[in-house]
Design a protein around this motif. Sequence first.
Motif, PDB file in Angstrom:
ATOM      1  N   UNK A 138       0.851  -1.186   0.000  1.00  0.00           N
ATOM      2  CA  UNK A 138       0.000   0.000   0.000  1.00  0.00           C
ATOM      3  C   UNK A 138       0.880   1.227   0.000  1.00  0.00           C
ATOM      4  N   UNK A 139       0.260   2.393   0.044  1.00  0.00           N
ATOM      5  CA  UNK A 139       1.016   3.629   0.117  1.00  0.00           C
ATOM      6  C   UNK A 139       1.248   3.903   1.589  1.00  0.00           C
ATOM      7  N   UNK A 140       2.293   3.322   2.123  1.00  0.00           N
ATOM      8  CA  UNK A 140       2.485   3.338   3.569  1.00  0.00           C
ATOM      9  C   UNK A 140       3.978   3.305   3.850  1.00  0.00           C
TER      10      UNK A 140
ATOM     11  N   UNK B  57     -12.438  11.307   2.821  1.00  0.00           N
ATOM     12  CA  UNK B  57     -11.286  11.874   2.116  1.00  0.00           C
ATOM     13  C   UNK B  57     -11.670  13.178   1.415  1.00  0.00           C
TER      14      UNK B  57
ATOM     15  N   UNK C 154     -11.477  15.609   4.255  1.00  0.00           N
ATOM     16  CA  UNK C 154     -10.067  15.886   4.552  1.00  0.00           C
ATOM     17  C   UNK C 154      -9.489  16.877   3.542  1.00  0.00           C
ATOM     18  N   UNK C 155      -9.803  16.648   2.261  1.00  0.00           N
ATOM     19  CA  UNK C 155      -9.313  17.547   1.206  1.00  0.00           C
ATOM     20  C   UNK C 155      -9.814  18.973   1.459  1.00  0.00           C
TER      21      UNK C 155
ATOM     22  N   UNK D 257      -7.643  20.481   4.131  1.00  0.00           N
ATOM     23  CA  UNK D 257      -6.307  20.832   3.638  1.00  0.00           C
ATOM     24  C   UNK D 257      -6.355  22.072   2.758  1.00  0.00           C
TER      25      UNK D 257
ATOM     26  N   UNK E 240      -0.588  23.157   2.424  1.00  0.00           N
ATOM     27  CA  UNK E 240      -1.674  22.231   2.762  1.00  0.00           C
ATOM     28  C   UNK E 240      -1.457  21.535   4.105  1.00  0.00           C
ATOM     29  N   UNK E 241      -0.212  21.168   4.388  1.00  0.00           N
ATOM     30  CA  UNK E 241       0.058  20.498   5.658  1.00  0.00           C
ATOM     31  C   UNK E 241       0.555  21.476   6.720  1.00  0.00           C
TER      32      UNK E 241
ATOM     33  N   UNK F  42       4.183   2.483  -5.149  1.00  0.00           N
ATOM     34  CA  UNK F  42       4.800   3.551  -4.367  1.00  0.00           C
ATOM     35  C   UNK F  42       5.786   2.941  -3.375  1.00  0.00           C
TER      36      UNK F  42
ATOM     37  N   UNK G  35       3.559  10.858   1.145  1.00  0.00           N
ATOM     38  CA  UNK G  35       2.554   9.791   1.107  1.00  0.00           C
ATOM     39  C   UNK G  35       1.152  10.367   1.287  1.00  0.00           C
ATOM     40  N   UNK G  36       1.020  11.347   2.169  1.00  0.00           N
ATOM     41  CA  UNK G  36      -0.300  11.932   2.405  1.00  0.00           C
ATOM     42  C   UNK G  36      -0.851  12.532   1.121  1.00  0.00           C
ATOM     43  N   UNK G  37       0.002  13.223   0.368  1.00  0.00           N
ATOM     44  CA  UNK G  37      -0.466  13.864  -0.852  1.00  0.00           C
ATOM     45  C   UNK G  37      -0.681  12.846  -1.971  1.00  0.00           C
ATOM     46  N   UNK G  38       0.098  11.779  -1.970  1.00  0.00           N
ATOM     47  CA  UNK G  38      -0.126  10.717  -2.953  1.00  0.00           C
ATOM     48  C   UNK G  38      -1.476  10.037  -2.668  1.00  0.00           C
ATOM     49  N   UNK G  39      -1.760   9.838  -1.391  1.00  0.00           N
ATOM     50  CA  UNK G  39      -3.074   9.314  -0.999  1.00  0.00           C
ATOM     51  C   UNK G  39      -4.198  10.198  -1.548  1.00  0.00           C
ATOM     52  N   UNK G  40      -3.982  11.506  -1.488  1.00  0.00           N
ATOM     53  CA  UNK G  40      -5.029  12.440  -1.913  1.00  0.00           C
ATOM     54  C   UNK G  40      -5.375  12.240  -3.388  1.00  0.00           C
TER      55      UNK G  40
ATOM     56  N   UNK H 253      -5.999   9.655  -4.806  1.00  0.00           N
ATOM     57  CA  UNK H 253      -7.029   8.623  -4.900  1.00  0.00           C
ATOM     58  C   UNK H 253      -8.397   9.104  -4.439  1.00  0.00           C
TER      59      UNK H 253
ATOM     60  N   UNK I 136       2.222  19.113  -4.392  1.00  0.00           N
ATOM     61  CA  UNK I 136       0.760  19.106  -4.296  1.00  0.00           C
ATOM     62  C   UNK I 136       0.194  18.032  -5.217  1.00  0.00           C
ATOM     63  N   UNK I 137      -1.021  17.580  -4.946  1.00  0.00           N
ATOM     64  CA  UNK I 137      -1.617  16.563  -5.815  1.00  0.00           C
ATOM     65  C   UNK I 137      -1.618  16.979  -7.288  1.00  0.00           C
TER      66      UNK I 137
END
Lengths: 513, 173
Positions: free
Chosen positions: A163-165, A277, A280-281, A284, A294-295, B49, B59-64, B66, B155-156
């Motif tokens: 996963x993306x982790x 999500x 969340x967007x 951000x 954003x962060x 990834x 990773x947080x932005x890559x998640x975004x 999706x 950024x995404x």
Amino acid sequence: MYGEEPLFGLLNRIGTPVEGHRPWPRYRLGRDGWLRLIEGLAGNGWSLLGLWGEPKAVHAAFREDFSGDVAVVSLDCPQGRFPSLSAVRPAANRLERAAHDLYGLVAERTTDPRPWLDHDAWGVRRPLSEQPAAPVPNPGPYTFLPVEGEGLHQIPVGPVHAGIIEPGHFRFTANGETVVRLEERLGYVHRGVEGLMQGRPVAEAARLAARISGDATVAHSLAFARAVEAALGIEVPARAVWLRALMAELERIANHLGDIGAICNDAAFAFMLAQTSQLRERVLRTADACFGHRLMMDRVIPGGVATDLPERGAGLLLELVAELRKRFPPLVAIYDGKASLQDRTVTTGFVSAELVTRFGAGGHVGRASGRDQDARRSPGYAPYDELTFEVPVLTEGDVNARVWVRIREVEQSLSLIEQIVARLPAISRGLDHPSVPLEAGRGGEGMALVESFRGEILTWVRLDGEGVVTRCHPRDPSWFQWPLLEAAIGGNIVADFPLCNKSFNCSYAGHDL
Amino acid sequence: MLKHILTSLTGGPVTEAAPAPADQALAELAGKLDKAAKARLGRSLSIREVDAGSCNGCELEIHALNNPIYDLERFGIRFVASPRHADVLLVTGPVARNMREALVRTWDATPGPKWLVACGDCAVSGGLFAGGYACVGPVEEVLPVDLRIPGCPPRPTDLLAGLLALLETSAAR
């Protein structure tokens, strides 16, 4: 509690206070004093807040949970050896192993002497000690704890996960589908943050602090900034204090929203992730519009904040709160009403109250198992002493409880943002942005406790007279939560691991440093 | 729940496509990306990834990417669980020495033709972590890099633009 000696009572008897350590005292102990401390710890409930090394000394921080008193104790160890705390405070073990790998300090009579951060890949041993050593010529494989029994098999996972982790290694021992034991091996994301901070001016070190853990960048920056401000004895402008809290709450909401959705997604309920999500967007983007990132990385700096809220900022924030108040509760109702979700989260990944107390685990992990601790309230810091909020505490200790703590925290943070926006002090004339310049010529030692969305961050810093960092130790909340994940998964099925893991959401980068 | 489903069915997509001035770049990108992806890969690009020491910001932005607002999968680009299924490795972080071997082994496990994207300032240049004992530095010191997407974190929309650039580069080969 009856029969217990107060923290400062014992420390005043066995140690001598050190000058120039703010805001809480530091005591220097002799070897005898350190042994007396270990004896004392066996019989009382003080939480370990951190343990860190230097080339010839070791420090540990404690809090008396009942009174909220905090103190640091130090032991000079010219021979590089000190008696281990791990038998009386199991949470100390991994910190002691890290101190060994970085500084070469040997914990005597430790419960587990294996290396932790050092994977024999750095090309040097004990990199931060006075005399770093050459690498081991032929390092053997890392020894996992032995597991024996009929019908057991092992499942190795990671460091690259599906996963993306972030990377880390999990070694499951299972009997059929049931996990008998999980052992973690971390350290893959070790970037040498403590070493890089040494010898850097405060402003540069602050940029590193912001990148200890990307999802808690505001909280880590805040902990670093407040530790530096304590060391230098400076006050930041009132508006900066309130803006910092604003950013911290935005960060908390964004992360909790992402995690609530991700937990449901791991229970094959993708609808929830799709919904949260989007929320969340939304958070951000508001953060981006208000603070330019954003962060909100590098926005909290020692001395104040790097950017002020634009004129339309307050309006944007109130719109955000209104929208989340409208869109979040129906999602909570869905979570609460879906049997297919409850089936996966209720009673899954149980952690006992006794265990979270022994490890001093904070954040949603501690609070879902009845540990009522929040650094915003105790020891507390501005502006939270002027704000009204509740700290949600549950006792079930399962995945479901950890989800509910997050849901309640989102609601509390929304209320906090409203209060902060309503009471934000005006900016004083003549300043480009609300921060005070750091003067050279002063030094000292400072520490701070800050509540991130994961729990309590401790940052300890020592500055020389030129404003250069000579030693900084940021301790992420994950240090005391990772060991509990091993306990949480025992007796559950392998397929429930992602749920347990996501409900903890421990930081790899923050832990590995 | 039923109400949500009905709202989702009747409320129109939340995915951003409208050519509002600020989002024009993204909308333009969507069309171009689609064309290039079709030409080269028949509407599919699979990305694995790999975090090689990132702070998790990337990773947080890559998640975004999706989430339903960016909805990466509408372009035929998807994240996959195994390098064996991947066309592209998307690598973040200043390559922690403790991750070096795992990164190389993941690359070796990826079947050709394959591309490598360095994502974020750390992966591009080593970032703040360059020069320490614990990091190798930029990804290109370990593996050949086809594309760099800078940003801390990117950024995404930068990530989307970067992936398009990759498609164009690979199509030109």
